[in-house]
Design a protein around this motif. Structure first.
Motif, PDB file in Angstrom:
ATOM      1  N   LYS A 334       0.815  -1.224   0.000  1.00 25.64           N
ATOM      2  CA  LYS A 334       0.000   0.000   0.000  1.00 25.64           C
ATOM      3  C   LYS A 334       0.843   1.267   0.000  1.00 25.64           C
ATOM      4  O   LYS A 334       0.446   2.277  -0.594  1.00 25.64           O
ATOM      5  CB  LYS A 334      -0.966  -0.001   1.184  1.00 25.64           C
ATOM      6  N   ASP A 335       2.019   1.230   0.641  1.00 26.39           N
ATOM      7  CA  ASP A 335       2.875   2.421   0.666  1.00 26.39           C
ATOM      8  C   ASP A 335       3.843   2.458  -0.513  1.00 26.39           C
ATOM      9  O   ASP A 335       4.691   3.339  -0.599  1.00 26.39           O
ATOM     10  CB  ASP A 335       3.656   2.474   1.985  1.00 26.39           C
ATOM     11  N   ASN A 336       3.710   1.488  -1.405  1.00 29.19           N
ATOM     12  CA  ASN A 336       4.528   1.438  -2.616  1.00 29.19           C
ATOM     13  C   ASN A 336       3.661   1.660  -3.842  1.00 29.19           C
ATOM     14  O   ASN A 336       3.951   1.158  -4.924  1.00 29.19           O
ATOM     15  CB  ASN A 336       5.244   0.074  -2.699  1.00 29.19           C
ATOM     16  N   GLY A 337       2.592   2.440  -3.657  1.00 33.66           N
ATOM     17  CA  GLY A 337       1.686   2.690  -4.774  1.00 33.66           C
ATOM     18  C   GLY A 337       0.902   1.468  -5.175  1.00 33.66           C
ATOM     19  O   GLY A 337       0.329   1.424  -6.269  1.00 33.66           O
ATOM     20  N   GLY A 338       0.882   0.447  -4.304  1.00 38.42           N
ATOM     21  CA  GLY A 338       0.196  -0.799  -4.617  1.00 38.42           C
ATOM     22  C   GLY A 338       1.002  -1.738  -5.496  1.00 38.42           C
ATOM     23  O   GLY A 338       0.532  -2.827  -5.839  1.00 38.42           O
ATOM     24  N   MET A 339       2.233  -1.333  -5.857  1.00 42.94           N
ATOM     25  CA  MET A 339       3.006  -2.096  -6.836  1.00 42.94           C
ATOM     26  C   MET A 339       3.681  -3.319  -6.217  1.00 42.94           C
ATOM     27  O   MET A 339       4.253  -3.259  -5.131  1.00 42.94           O
ATOM     28  CB  MET A 339       4.066  -1.207  -7.488  1.00 42.94           C
ATOM     29  N   LEU A 340       3.615  -4.424  -6.938  1.00 41.38           N
ATOM     30  CA  LEU A 340       4.327  -5.637  -6.569  1.00 41.38           C
ATOM     31  C   LEU A 340       5.776  -5.509  -7.011  1.00 41.38           C
ATOM     32  O   LEU A 340       6.083  -4.809  -7.985  1.00 41.38           O
ATOM     33  CB  LEU A 340       3.687  -6.864  -7.231  1.00 41.38           C
ATOM     34  N   THR A 341       6.681  -6.188  -6.326  1.00 45.30           N
ATOM     35  CA  THR A 341       8.097  -6.136  -6.692  1.00 45.30           C
ATOM     36  C   THR A 341       8.645  -7.537  -6.935  1.00 45.30           C
ATOM     37  O   THR A 341       8.126  -8.522  -6.401  1.00 45.30           O
ATOM     38  CB  THR A 341       8.941  -5.458  -5.592  1.00 45.30           C
ATOM     39  N   SER A 342       9.685  -7.596  -7.724  1.00 51.00           N
ATOM     40  CA  SER A 342      10.351  -8.865  -8.032  1.00 51.00           C
ATOM     41  C   SER A 342      11.214  -9.292  -6.859  1.00 51.00           C
ATOM     42  O   SER A 342      11.993  -8.500  -6.324  1.00 51.00           O
ATOM     43  CB  SER A 342      11.218  -8.712  -9.284  1.00 51.00           C
ATOM     44  N   ARG A 343      11.093 -10.544  -6.439  1.00 53.88           N
ATOM     45  CA  ARG A 343      11.942 -11.053  -5.359  1.00 53.88           C
ATOM     46  C   ARG A 343      13.410 -11.055  -5.778  1.00 53.88           C
ATOM     47  O   ARG A 343      14.305 -10.884  -4.962  1.00 53.88           O
ATOM     48  CB  ARG A 343      11.531 -12.480  -4.986  1.00 53.88           C
ATOM     49  N   ALA A 344      13.650 -11.274  -7.068  1.00 59.19           N
ATOM     50  CA  ALA A 344      15.024 -11.408  -7.543  1.00 59.19           C
ATOM     51  C   ALA A 344      15.759 -10.079  -7.585  1.00 59.19           C
ATOM     52  O   ALA A 344      16.942  -9.993  -7.250  1.00 59.19           O
ATOM     53  CB  ALA A 344      15.037 -12.061  -8.933  1.00 59.19           C
ATOM     54  N   THR A 345      15.071  -9.004  -8.015  1.00 57.10           N
ATOM     55  CA  THR A 345      15.754  -7.728  -8.230  1.00 57.10           C
ATOM     56  C   THR A 345      15.308  -6.615  -7.292  1.00 57.10           C
ATOM     57  O   THR A 345      16.001  -5.614  -7.157  1.00 57.10           O
ATOM     58  CB  THR A 345      15.527  -7.244  -9.678  1.00 57.10           C
ATOM     59  N   GLY A 346      14.141  -6.785  -6.665  1.00 59.24           N
ATOM     60  CA  GLY A 346      13.631  -5.726  -5.801  1.00 59.24           C
ATOM     61  C   GLY A 346      12.966  -4.590  -6.554  1.00 59.24           C
ATOM     62  O   GLY A 346      12.509  -3.622  -5.954  1.00 59.24           O
ATOM     63  N   THR A 347      12.903  -4.675  -7.892  1.00 59.41           N
ATOM     64  CA  THR A 347      12.264  -3.632  -8.698  1.00 59.41           C
ATOM     65  C   THR A 347      10.808  -4.012  -8.982  1.00 59.41           C
ATOM     66  O   THR A 347      10.375  -5.135  -8.700  1.00 59.41           O
ATOM     67  CB  THR A 347      12.995  -3.429 -10.038  1.00 59.41           C
ATOM     68  N   THR A 348      10.064  -3.084  -9.591  1.00 65.49           N
ATOM     69  CA  THR A 348       8.666  -3.355  -9.916  1.00 65.49           C
ATOM     70  C   THR A 348       8.510  -4.102 -11.242  1.00 65.49           C
ATOM     71  O   THR A 348       7.400  -4.464 -11.620  1.00 65.49           O
ATOM     72  CB  THR A 348       7.869  -2.041  -9.991  1.00 65.49           C
ATOM     73  N   TYR A 349       9.620  -4.348 -11.935  1.00 64.76           N
ATOM     74  CA  TYR A 349       9.561  -5.060 -13.212  1.00 64.76           C
ATOM     75  C   TYR A 349       9.664  -6.561 -12.964  1.00 64.76           C
ATOM     76  O   TYR A 349      10.660  -7.055 -12.433  1.00 64.76           O
ATOM     77  CB  TYR A 349      10.680  -4.600 -14.144  1.00 64.76           C
ATOM     78  N   ILE A 350       8.605  -7.290 -13.360  1.00 63.29           N
ATOM     79  CA  ILE A 350       8.534  -8.721 -13.092  1.00 63.29           C
ATOM     80  C   ILE A 350       8.434  -9.486 -14.409  1.00 63.29           C
ATOM     81  O   ILE A 350       7.508  -9.245 -15.196  1.00 63.29           O
ATOM     82  CB  ILE A 350       7.313  -9.049 -12.210  1.00 63.29           C
ATOM     83  N   PRO A 351       9.367 -10.405 -14.679  1.00 64.85           N
ATOM     84  CA  PRO A 351       9.256 -11.233 -15.891  1.00 64.85           C
ATOM     85  C   PRO A 351       7.945 -12.010 -15.883  1.00 64.85           C
ATOM     86  O   PRO A 351       7.501 -12.484 -14.824  1.00 64.85           O
ATOM     87  CB  PRO A 351      10.464 -12.170 -15.793  1.00 64.85           C
ATOM     88  N   MET A 352       7.330 -12.150 -17.036  1.00 61.96           N
ATOM     89  CA  MET A 352       6.028 -12.805 -17.119  1.00 61.96           C
ATOM     90  C   MET A 352       6.059 -14.222 -16.563  1.00 61.96           C
ATOM     91  O   MET A 352       5.079 -14.689 -15.969  1.00 61.96           O
ATOM     92  CB  MET A 352       5.534 -12.822 -18.569  1.00 61.96           C
ATOM     93  N   ASP A 353       7.196 -14.910 -16.736  1.00 58.98           N
ATOM     94  CA  ASP A 353       7.249 -16.292 -16.249  1.00 58.98           C
ATOM     95  C   ASP A 353       7.393 -16.368 -14.728  1.00 58.98           C
ATOM     96  O   ASP A 353       7.386 -17.457 -14.154  1.00 58.98           O
ATOM     97  CB  ASP A 353       8.379 -17.074 -16.929  1.00 58.98           C
ATOM     98  N   GLN A 354       7.536 -15.207 -14.061  1.00 56.60           N
ATOM     99  CA  GLN A 354       7.615 -15.186 -12.600  1.00 56.60           C
ATOM    100  C   GLN A 354       6.368 -14.597 -11.953  1.00 56.60           C
ATOM    101  O   GLN A 354       6.300 -14.470 -10.734  1.00 56.60           O
ATOM    102  CB  GLN A 354       8.851 -14.385 -12.159  1.00 56.60           C
ATOM    103  N   VAL A 355       5.384 -14.259 -12.771  1.00 58.64           N
ATOM    104  CA  VAL A 355       4.139 -13.694 -12.240  1.00 58.64           C
ATOM    105  C   VAL A 355       3.306 -14.806 -11.609  1.00 58.64           C
ATOM    106  O   VAL A 355       3.185 -15.906 -12.155  1.00 58.64           O
ATOM    107  CB  VAL A 355       3.340 -12.998 -13.359  1.00 58.64           C
ATOM    108  N   ASP A 356       2.730 -14.523 -10.441  1.00 56.54           N
ATOM    109  CA  ASP A 356       1.828 -15.457  -9.774  1.00 56.54           C
ATOM    110  C   ASP A 356       0.758 -15.912 -10.771  1.00 56.54           C
ATOM    111  O   ASP A 356       0.093 -15.089 -11.397  1.00 56.54           O
ATOM    112  CB  ASP A 356       1.166 -14.735  -8.592  1.00 56.54           C
ATOM    113  N   PRO A 357       0.587 -17.244 -10.965  1.00 57.38           N
ATOM    114  CA  PRO A 357      -0.392 -17.734 -11.950  1.00 57.38           C
ATOM    115  C   PRO A 357      -1.781 -17.143 -11.772  1.00 57.38           C
ATOM    116  O   PRO A 357      -2.482 -16.885 -12.753  1.00 57.38           O
ATOM    117  CB  PRO A 357      -0.394 -19.252 -11.700  1.00 57.38           C
ATOM    118  N   ALA A 358      -2.197 -16.921 -10.516  1.00 63.23           N
ATOM    119  CA  ALA A 358      -3.527 -16.362 -10.276  1.00 63.23           C
ATOM    120  C   ALA A 358      -3.645 -14.956 -10.853  1.00 63.23           C
ATOM    121  O   ALA A 358      -4.720 -14.534 -11.292  1.00 63.23           O
ATOM    122  CB  ALA A 358      -3.826 -16.344  -8.776  1.00 63.23           C
ATOM    123  N   ILE A 359      -2.535 -14.208 -10.845  1.00 62.66           N
ATOM    124  CA  ILE A 359      -2.523 -12.860 -11.424  1.00 62.66           C
ATOM    125  C   ILE A 359      -2.309 -12.926 -12.933  1.00 62.66           C
ATOM    126  O   ILE A 359      -2.890 -12.149 -13.690  1.00 62.66           O
ATOM    127  CB  ILE A 359      -1.435 -12.004 -10.754  1.00 62.66           C
TER     128      ILE A 359
END
Length: 451
Positions: A334-359
């Motif tokens: 919520k304090d990050n603009g609602g944005m999810l982050t990549s566990r690998a890089t810590g950035t908001t850019y997430i490779p499609m193959d690492q996106v939660d299947p439900a999302i």
């Protein structure tokens, strides 16, 4: 090691060689012994071997003595951070440690298919796993706080970012697959009055049975919904003040050893507590936890609330970031603009193959800038919830460039500059603590640069 990595080697080892290693399969430890001392902190041979094997497993690098030396140097840096933190009175709150510990356990449980399988995997109760991991989590948080203190004033200019990028050989520029930036606003299903009353009444009945002579521990094993303590008869072990939620602690500390509390409510549900023992500033309790059931109608109510939030975003009354801050129940985003982050890089850019299947299946048909309708889901810790999902951006596969990847390049340049600042700090402070190193590792290249 790739020059475009978004974190320094030491930071990677901080994760791999400590807390994240806990999530991997058990590794056979070598014959132990102390190979370095930094004030009151020691590095064991098993620490180095464990970290080395784990890093090899995660990074896919080839074994080498140089790599082992780098990991040893990183472990030594970690111990220096801890030693200086003690000197400088740098601490972290117990509540933060407990929160991180719970998240770590939830993550590990998710990796193996639940808490029961986690206990089977390590052949230990959740309480034992938490007890073993607590010190590591605390030390990691202290080290992170020290590093933030060292690097908090480090920044990079656009000129430095461009210089950093231009220094990368063209044939070494990474190739990025399709990546997305995803935001979410989450509403947890609220527990209805009826469900709460049912949970409370169940505990009132159990309390009567205990007061009538039945064994607290036996009933905890049978009825408690706390997977971390149920198998141990509800026993939590020794805690200091402010390490448990306030309602639980207050009720526990009002008891005499052997005493049974009334039914109390906390963020986890309803409890009855037995005080087992006080030892100085620490106390040991057991409890029975009953969680109120979550009804489908509550999830529907959460979805209705999110529909209103979605309408405000679509009418430009609120930006998605503002809506997340004001309306989301999800603390991590919520304090990050609602944005999810990549566990690998810590950035908001997430490779499609690492996106939660439900999302993934929600955003697969969305256009950039769209916000989905509410989608029901279950959180890793079992809470029923609803969320709306925002597709902020989607990039095509491409080779790194300043136009499309400016923020990534800026992050990498900043990480490199911070790494240099940390190394300078090490050189400046390494003489302020007592250090003793096994002769076998005195000639490590990275260590010589620090000394």
């Amino acid at each position: 090691m790739h020059r475009f990595a978004t974190s320094a080697f030491a930071a990677v080892c901080l994760i791999v060689c400590s807390a994240t290693a806990f999530a991997q399969a058990p590794v056979q430890r070598q014959v132990d012994g102390i190979i370095a001392k930094v004030d009151n902190n020691v590095i064991l041979r098993s620490d180095l071997e464990f970290g080395y094997l784990q890093y090899l497993a995660q990074s896919k690098q080839q074994p080498s003595e140089d790599l082992k030396c780098q990991i040893f140097t990183s472990l030594l840096q970690d111990k220096l951070l801890l030693a200086r933190a003690e000197i400088d009175s740098v601490t972290v709150e117990s509540g933060m440690v407990n929160s991180q510990l719970d998240q770590r356990i939830q993550y590990l449980a998710g990796q193996v298919g639940g808490t029961e399988r986690l206990e089977q995997y390590y052949n230990k109760s959740l309480k034992q796993l938490k007890d073993e991991l607590r010190k590591t989590v605390r030390e990691q948080l202290v080290m992170e706080k020290m590093q933030r203190t060292i690097t908090e004033k480090v920044t990079v200019t656009p000129k430095e970012i461009k210089k950093y990028f231009n220094a990368i050989p063209k044939d070494s520029l990474p190739y990025f697959s399709t990546e997305v930036e995803i935001g979410q606003i989450v509403k947890f299903a609220e527990i209805g009055r009826e469900q709460k009353q049912e949970a409370r009444q169940k505990l009132e009945d159990l309390r009567k049975r205990i007061l009538a002579g039945e064994d607290f521990a036996a009933l905890a094993r049978q009825y408690s919904q706390d997977p971390g303590s149920a198998q141990s008869g509800g026993e939590l072990g020794f805690f200091k003040k402010k390490e448990l939620v306030p309602e639980y602690e207050a009720a526990a500390l009002r008891l005499e050893p052997g005493g049974i509390s009334n039914v109390i409510e906390s963020q986890y549900g309803f409890h009855i507590i037995q005080l087992i023992e006080r030892r100085g500033q620490e106390f040991n309790t057991r409890h029975i936890l009953i969680k109120p059931a979550t009804a489908t109608v509550d999830v529907a109510a959460a979805a209705e609330e999110l529909l209103k939030v979605r309408e405000m975003i679509q009418s430009d009354s609120l930006t998605f970031a503002q809506a997340a801050k004001e309306h989301s129940d999800e603390k991590d985003t919520k304090d990050n603009g609602g944005m999810l982050t990549s566990r690998a890089t810590g950035t908001t850019y997430i490779p499609m193959d690492q996106v939660d299947p439900a999302i993934f299946f929600v955003i697969d048909t969305m256009q950039v800038g769209e916000v989905s309708e509410p989608v029901a889901f279950t959180t890793p810790d079992g809470k029923e919830a609803s969320r709306i999902i925002y597709l902020k951006s989607k990039t095509r596969p491409h080779q790194a460039n300043l136009t499309d990847d400016y923020q990534k390049i800026a992050n990498a340049a900043l990480a490199q500059k911070r790494s240099k600042a940390v190394n300078e700090w090490f050189k400046k402070n390494i003489g302020t603590v007592y250090i003793e190193i096994d002769p076998e590792y005195e000639d490590c290249g990275g260590l010589q640069q620090l000394m």
